[in-house]
Scaffold this motif. Structure first.
Motif, PDB file in Angstrom:
ATOM      1  N   PHE A  14      -3.003   8.672 -10.637  1.00 23.09           N
ATOM      2  CA  PHE A  14      -3.200   9.021  -9.242  1.00 23.09           C
ATOM      3  C   PHE A  14      -4.447   8.558  -8.898  1.00 23.09           C
ATOM      4  N   GLU A  15      -4.993   9.479  -7.794  1.00 21.60           N
ATOM      5  CA  GLU A  15      -6.147   9.357  -7.103  1.00 21.60           C
ATOM      6  C   GLU A  15      -7.176  10.537  -7.423  1.00 21.60           C
ATOM      7  N   PRO A  16      -7.817  10.750  -8.440  1.00 22.01           N
ATOM      8  CA  PRO A  16      -8.446  11.818  -8.619  1.00 22.01           C
ATOM      9  C   PRO A  16      -9.908  11.563  -8.112  1.00 22.01           C
ATOM     10  N   SER A  17     -10.867  12.460  -7.597  1.00 26.68           N
ATOM     11  CA  SER A  17     -12.250  12.176  -7.298  1.00 26.68           C
ATOM     12  C   SER A  17     -13.144  12.239  -8.398  1.00 26.68           C
ATOM     13  N   TYR A  18     -12.773  12.947  -9.584  1.00 22.11           N
ATOM     14  CA  TYR A  18     -13.618  12.973 -10.514  1.00 22.11           C
ATOM     15  C   TYR A  18     -13.818  11.765 -11.653  1.00 22.11           C
ATOM     16  N   THR A  19     -13.200  10.578 -11.330  1.00 25.99           N
ATOM     17  CA  THR A  19     -13.449   9.593 -12.403  1.00 25.99           C
ATOM     18  C   THR A  19     -12.944   8.230 -11.609  1.00 25.99           C
ATOM     19  N   ASP A  20     -13.386   7.266 -12.115  1.00 28.47           N
ATOM     20  CA  ASP A  20     -13.172   5.820 -11.512  1.00 28.47           C
ATOM     21  C   ASP A  20     -12.083   4.954 -12.535  1.00 28.47           C
ATOM     22  N   TYR A  21     -11.633   5.955 -13.629  1.00 30.89           N
ATOM     23  CA  TYR A  21     -10.794   5.310 -14.533  1.00 30.89           C
ATOM     24  C   TYR A  21      -9.415   5.766 -13.949  1.00 30.89           C
ATOM     25  N   LYS A  22      -8.867   4.962 -13.138  1.00 28.27           N
ATOM     26  CA  LYS A  22      -7.483   5.167 -12.285  1.00 28.27           C
ATOM     27  C   LYS A  22      -6.726   4.001 -11.887  1.00 28.27           C
ATOM     28  N   ILE A  23      -5.531   4.337 -11.647  1.00 26.21           N
ATOM     29  CA  ILE A  23      -4.643   3.327 -11.101  1.00 26.21           C
ATOM     30  C   ILE A  23      -5.140   2.592  -9.781  1.00 26.21           C
ATOM     31  N   THR A  24      -5.722   3.570  -8.951  1.00 25.52           N
ATOM     32  CA  THR A  24      -6.110   2.920  -7.403  1.00 25.52           C
ATOM     33  C   THR A  24      -7.127   2.156  -7.755  1.00 25.52           C
ATOM     34  N   ASN A  25      -7.949   1.779  -8.743  1.00 23.94           N
ATOM     35  CA  ASN A  25      -8.790   0.956  -9.184  1.00 23.94           C
ATOM     36  C   ASN A  25      -8.625  -0.261  -9.926  1.00 23.94           C
ATOM     37  N   THR A  26      -7.218  -0.567  -9.838  1.00 28.87           N
ATOM     38  CA  THR A  26      -6.546  -1.523 -10.563  1.00 28.87           C
ATOM     39  C   THR A  26      -6.024  -2.563  -9.529  1.00 28.87           C
ATOM     40  N   PRO A  27      -5.573  -3.900 -10.090  1.00 23.88           N
ATOM     41  CA  PRO A  27      -4.911  -4.775  -8.811  1.00 23.88           C
ATOM     42  C   PRO A  27      -3.941  -3.981  -8.204  1.00 23.88           C
ATOM     43  N   TYR A  28      -3.143  -3.259  -8.834  1.00 21.74           N
ATOM     44  CA  TYR A  28      -1.963  -2.393  -8.245  1.00 21.74           C
ATOM     45  C   TYR A  28      -2.491  -1.608  -7.025  1.00 21.74           C
ATOM     46  N   GLY A  29      -3.443  -0.904  -7.234  1.00 23.40           N
ATOM     47  CA  GLY A  29      -4.258  -0.053  -6.150  1.00 23.40           C
ATOM     48  C   GLY A  29      -3.530   1.060  -5.350  1.00 23.40           C
ATOM     49  N   LYS A  30      -2.433   1.403  -5.910  1.00 27.19           N
ATOM     50  CA  LYS A  30      -1.613   2.631  -5.177  1.00 27.19           C
ATOM     51  C   LYS A  30      -1.604   3.825  -6.165  1.00 27.19           C
ATOM     52  N   ASP A  31      -1.663   4.846  -5.714  1.00 23.26           N
ATOM     53  CA  ASP A  31      -1.142   6.121  -6.005  1.00 23.26           C
ATOM     54  C   ASP A  31       0.159   6.221  -6.665  1.00 23.26           C
ATOM     55  N   ILE A  32       0.476   6.065  -7.689  1.00 22.95           N
ATOM     56  CA  ILE A  32       2.188   5.913  -7.939  1.00 22.95           C
ATOM     57  C   ILE A  32       2.888   7.359  -8.173  1.00 22.95           C
ATOM     58  N   VAL A  33       1.778   8.287  -8.499  1.00 27.94           N
ATOM     59  CA  VAL A  33       2.236   9.692  -8.426  1.00 27.94           C
ATOM     60  C   VAL A  33       2.725  10.113  -7.156  1.00 27.94           C
ATOM     61  N   ALA A  34       1.902   9.813  -6.103  1.00 27.15           N
ATOM     62  CA  ALA A  34       2.332  10.301  -4.809  1.00 27.15           C
ATOM     63  C   ALA A  34       3.529   9.444  -4.456  1.00 27.15           C
ATOM     64  N   GLN A  35       3.846   8.254  -4.729  1.00 26.00           N
ATOM     65  CA  GLN A  35       4.904   7.320  -4.343  1.00 26.00           C
ATOM     66  C   GLN A  35       6.197   8.117  -5.312  1.00 26.00           C
ATOM     67  N   LEU A  36       6.170   8.418  -6.378  1.00 27.60           N
ATOM     68  CA  LEU A  36       7.107   8.744  -6.943  1.00 27.60           C
ATOM     69  C   LEU A  36       7.558  10.417  -6.527  1.00 27.60           C
ATOM     70  N   ALA A  37       6.656  11.088  -6.377  1.00 27.47           N
ATOM     71  CA  ALA A  37       6.790  12.608  -5.744  1.00 27.47           C
ATOM     72  C   ALA A  37       7.503  12.238  -4.395  1.00 27.47           C
ATOM     73  N   GLN A  38       7.363  11.532  -3.553  1.00 21.66           N
ATOM     74  CA  GLN A  38       7.772  11.280  -2.337  1.00 21.66           C
ATOM     75  C   GLN A  38       9.171  10.966  -2.501  1.00 21.66           C
ATOM     76  N   ALA A  39       9.551   9.906  -3.238  1.00 26.48           N
ATOM     77  CA  ALA A  39      10.719   9.380  -3.427  1.00 26.48           C
ATOM     78  C   ALA A  39      11.620  10.436  -4.087  1.00 26.48           C
ATOM     79  N   CYS A  40      11.206  11.074  -4.977  1.00 25.63           N
ATOM     80  CA  CYS A  40      12.004  12.577  -5.582  1.00 25.63           C
ATOM     81  C   CYS A  40      12.491  13.538  -4.678  1.00 25.63           C
ATOM     82  N   LYS A  41      11.398  13.848  -3.957  1.00 24.37           N
ATOM     83  CA  LYS A  41      11.666  14.625  -2.790  1.00 24.37           C
ATOM     84  C   LYS A  41      12.733  14.322  -1.575  1.00 24.37           C
TER      85      LYS A  41
END
Length: 91
Positions: free
Chosen positions: A14-41
């Protein structure tokens, strides 16, 4: 469904503010947790999150160059311990 948002290796899906070690800093670049939460909702599907507080990527984590059986619970006075007090709200 239960989704691992952060494992103890420290990588965040996801996109935390406390670290740069996250999926949004990869070539994929998207917050997959937010996407999954929206799809499940949208489908009324139950969703749970697994989040591991230990973070092997954090400089205050135990010295991983030593065997786990030697320092799993930390060392008497590791120089990184002051970082734990600064970065952790333990109240």
């Amino acid at each position: 469904m239960v989704f691992t948002t952060k494992h103890h290796d420290g990588f965040c899906m996801f996109e935390p503010s406390y670290t740069d070690y996250k999926i949004t800093n990869t070539p994929y670049g998207k917050d997959i947790v937010a996407q999954l939460a929206q799809a499940c909702k949208e489908r009324s599907m139950p969703l749970g999150f697994y989040y591991s507080p230990p973070d092997m990527h954090h400089p205050a984590f135990r010295d991983t160059s030593k065997l786990t059986k030697k320092n799993w619970d930390g060392e008497p006075e590791p120089p990184e311990w002051p970082l734990i007090l600064i970065t952790c709200s333990c109240n």
